[in-house]
Design a protein around this motif. Structure first.
Motif, mmCIF file in Angstrom:
data_model
loop_
_atom_site.group_PDB
_atom_site.id
_atom_site.type_symbol
_atom_site.label_atom_id
_atom_site.label_comp_id
_atom_site.label_asym_id
_atom_site.label_seq_id
_atom_site.Cartn_x
_atom_site.Cartn_y
_atom_site.Cartn_z
ATOM 1 N N VAL A 249 -32.102 32.428 28.162
ATOM 2 C CA VAL A 249 -33.093 32.891 29.137
ATOM 3 C C VAL A 249 -34.106 31.774 29.353
ATOM 4 O O VAL A 249 -34.692 31.279 28.390
ATOM 5 N N LEU A 250 -34.313 31.391 30.601
ATOM 6 C CA LEU A 250 -35.248 30.309 30.896
ATOM 7 C C LEU A 250 -36.125 30.673 32.100
ATOM 8 O O LEU A 250 -35.775 30.381 33.238
ATOM 9 N N PRO A 251 -37.281 31.290 31.845
ATOM 10 C CA PRO A 251 -38.186 31.649 32.951
ATOM 11 C C PRO A 251 -39.106 30.476 33.319
ATOM 12 O O PRO A 251 -40.321 30.640 33.446
ATOM 13 N N ALA A 252 -38.556 29.292 33.473
ATOM 14 C CA ALA A 252 -39.341 28.063 33.646
ATOM 15 C C ALA A 252 -40.221 28.117 34.891
ATOM 16 O O ALA A 252 -39.821 28.624 35.937
ATOM 17 N N LEU A 253 -41.410 27.556 34.765
ATOM 18 C CA LEU A 253 -42.325 27.470 35.902
ATOM 19 C C LEU A 253 -41.974 26.306 36.814
ATOM 20 O O LEU A 253 -42.081 26.408 38.038
ATOM 21 N N ALA A 254 -41.570 25.176 36.223
ATOM 22 C CA ALA A 254 -41.262 23.986 37.032
ATOM 23 C C ALA A 254 -40.423 23.007 36.225
ATOM 24 O O ALA A 254 -40.950 22.246 35.412
ATOM 25 N N GLU A 255 -39.115 23.027 36.432
ATOM 26 C CA GLU A 255 -38.184 22.119 35.768
ATOM 27 C C GLU A 255 -37.378 21.376 36.825
ATOM 28 O O GLU A 255 -36.950 21.975 37.822
ATOM 29 N N GLY A 256 -37.124 20.099 36.594
ATOM 30 C CA GLY A 256 -36.286 19.343 37.525
ATOM 31 C C GLY A 256 -34.867 19.864 37.532
ATOM 32 O O GLY A 256 -34.311 20.234 38.568
ATOM 33 N N PHE A 257 -34.258 19.890 36.363
ATOM 34 C CA PHE A 257 -32.981 20.567 36.111
ATOM 35 C C PHE A 257 -32.884 20.677 34.596
ATOM 36 O O PHE A 257 -32.664 19.679 33.903
ATOM 37 N N ALA A 258 -33.071 21.874 34.080
ATOM 38 C CA ALA A 258 -33.117 22.081 32.636
ATOM 39 C C ALA A 258 -31.744 21.834 32.024
ATOM 40 O O ALA A 258 -30.788 22.565 32.307
#
Length: 391
Positions: free
Chosen positions: A294-303
């Motif tokens: 689960v990755l609720p990232a706010l701002a990632e280029g490409f996790a």
């Protein structure tokens, strides 16, 4: 050294593109063996050796040691990293000459090199792994207004220091072409006013050696891997997990350095488990057994953790700001809006109540990742080099 930069170097070296890689300290093969035999487990033993044939490795040993010392003695991370990047940039700029055909640089580590390259008539390629800083600033400002100071590493005002921002803007101005890993990053650059013609999307690669490993019955664990921070959405994940009472039936496991404040975490005792950063061989075992990443990232280029998880067949629930939209479709991952509770709650509730469909989605995602390896990433880099006629 970031894994994407490592594969760019592999591509250039294999193609016989001569030049120099100026970077932080990386061990040579014999140095890596010696460090392993010394049984001193630290930052430097974790760094894999980089063996180049055609290209010269220029290592910045002293600046790297100084950064490590400052970080170990409690200095704030952003100035420590920025100082190393400036040293790398200065060393790189001294290698630029009239014979230089291209300079490939990274954010906050390219200003002097790009300036010298322009004067020498060389092409500047900006390798940008993260969204445009104004996109990130807007997202983090909104999140900080809701949650306050729960994560110093995410809401560090130094990130948007005026001089720092100006340097980023100047690097963008000096760049002739920009490589980025996702449509999310590209769109953020276009929204800032940059021409779409200058931007190429080259997604990161999956872990080929993990693709064929058998996946056992999922153990009910839901993982968040990487820095456990507000930027990764860990705070909203905790809130959603507790609200659903999911900790009564499943496990929420954080793997990586904890950045959320102890005061914030007090309200979530017994809701999650926390494991420190671990070797990749052990991490793969967690992915293989997990019910989901689960990755609720706010701002990632490409996790990268998304590709790692899918390489092991672990289904992925991720925000639309994780960088995976456009690479994966809705049959291969479950996407939801970032920075909002309800979409995350809906995605988690679906995953918890539809384990069969969740696992089927993981299988579809694994098939997609199998079509795009790091070898294919390297081929895409070489295609860009040839297209720009700078090989």
């Amino acid at each position: 050294m970031p894994v994407d930069e490592r594969h760019i170097e592999f591509a250039l070296d294999a193609a016989g593109v001569r030049g120099s890689l100026v970077t932080s300290w990386l061990p040579k093969a014999w140095e890596h063996v010696a460090l392993q035999r010394a049984r001193r487990q630290n930052l430097f033993t974790r760094r894999a050796p980089l063996q180049l044939i055609q290209r010269r490795l220029v290592r910045q040993f002293v600046p790297d040691m100084l950064r490590s010392y400052k970080l170990a003695t409690g200095h704030p991370p952003i100035p420590c990293h920025d100082e190393l990047f400036r040293r790398v940039d200065t060393a790189s700029s001294k290698l630029v000459s009239e014979q230089t055909s291209a300079v490939i640089g990274r954010e906050l580590g390219s200003l002097k090199s790009f300036t010298h390259a322009k004067e020498a008539g060389a092409t500047n390629i900006y390798h940008l792994p993260t969204p445009h800083h104004e996109t990130v600033r807007t997202i983090l400002k909104r999140e900080s207004a809701v949650y306050g100071d729960i994560c110093k590493s995410t809401f560090d005002p130094r990130e948007f220091d005026p001089e720092r921002v100006e340097n980023k803007l100047e690097e963008l101005r000096l760049s002739d072409h920009i490589w980025c890993p996702s449509a999310f990053v590209k769109n953020s650059l276009v929204e800032s006013g940059l021409s779409e013609d200058r931007i190429s999307v080259i997604p990161y690669g999956g872990e080929s050696e993990w693709l064929m490993r058998p996946r056992p019955q999922p153990d009910g664990s839901f993982l968040l891997v990487g820095n456990i921070s507000a930027r990764k959405g860990a705070h909203r994940l905790l809130h959603a997990w507790k609200k659903l009472k999911a900790h009564r039936t499943n496990r929420l496991v954080f793997i990586g350095p904890m950045h959320l404040s102890s005061h914030f975490l007090q309200d979530y005792k017994g809701v999650y488990e926390h494991l420190p950063r671990m070797p990749r061989s052990k991490l793969a075992l967690h992915y293989l057994r997990a019910s989901s990443l689960v990755l609720p990232a706010l701002a990632e280029g490409f996790a990268l953790v998304i590709l790692e998880a899918l390489s092991c067949g672990a289904p992925v629930l991720a925000s639309r700001n994780s960088g995976a939209v456009g690479f994966l479709n809705d049959d291969e991952a479950r996407f939801f809006d970032a920075g909002e509770d309800e979409p995350l709650l809906t995605a988690l509730d679906w995953a918890l109540t539809h384990p069969g469909e969740l696992e089927e989605m993981g299988r579809a995602g694994r098939k997609r990742v199998a079509t795009w390896s790091w070898d294919m990433f390297e081929n895409a880099v070489l295609q860009q080099i040839r297209r720009l006629n700078i090989a």
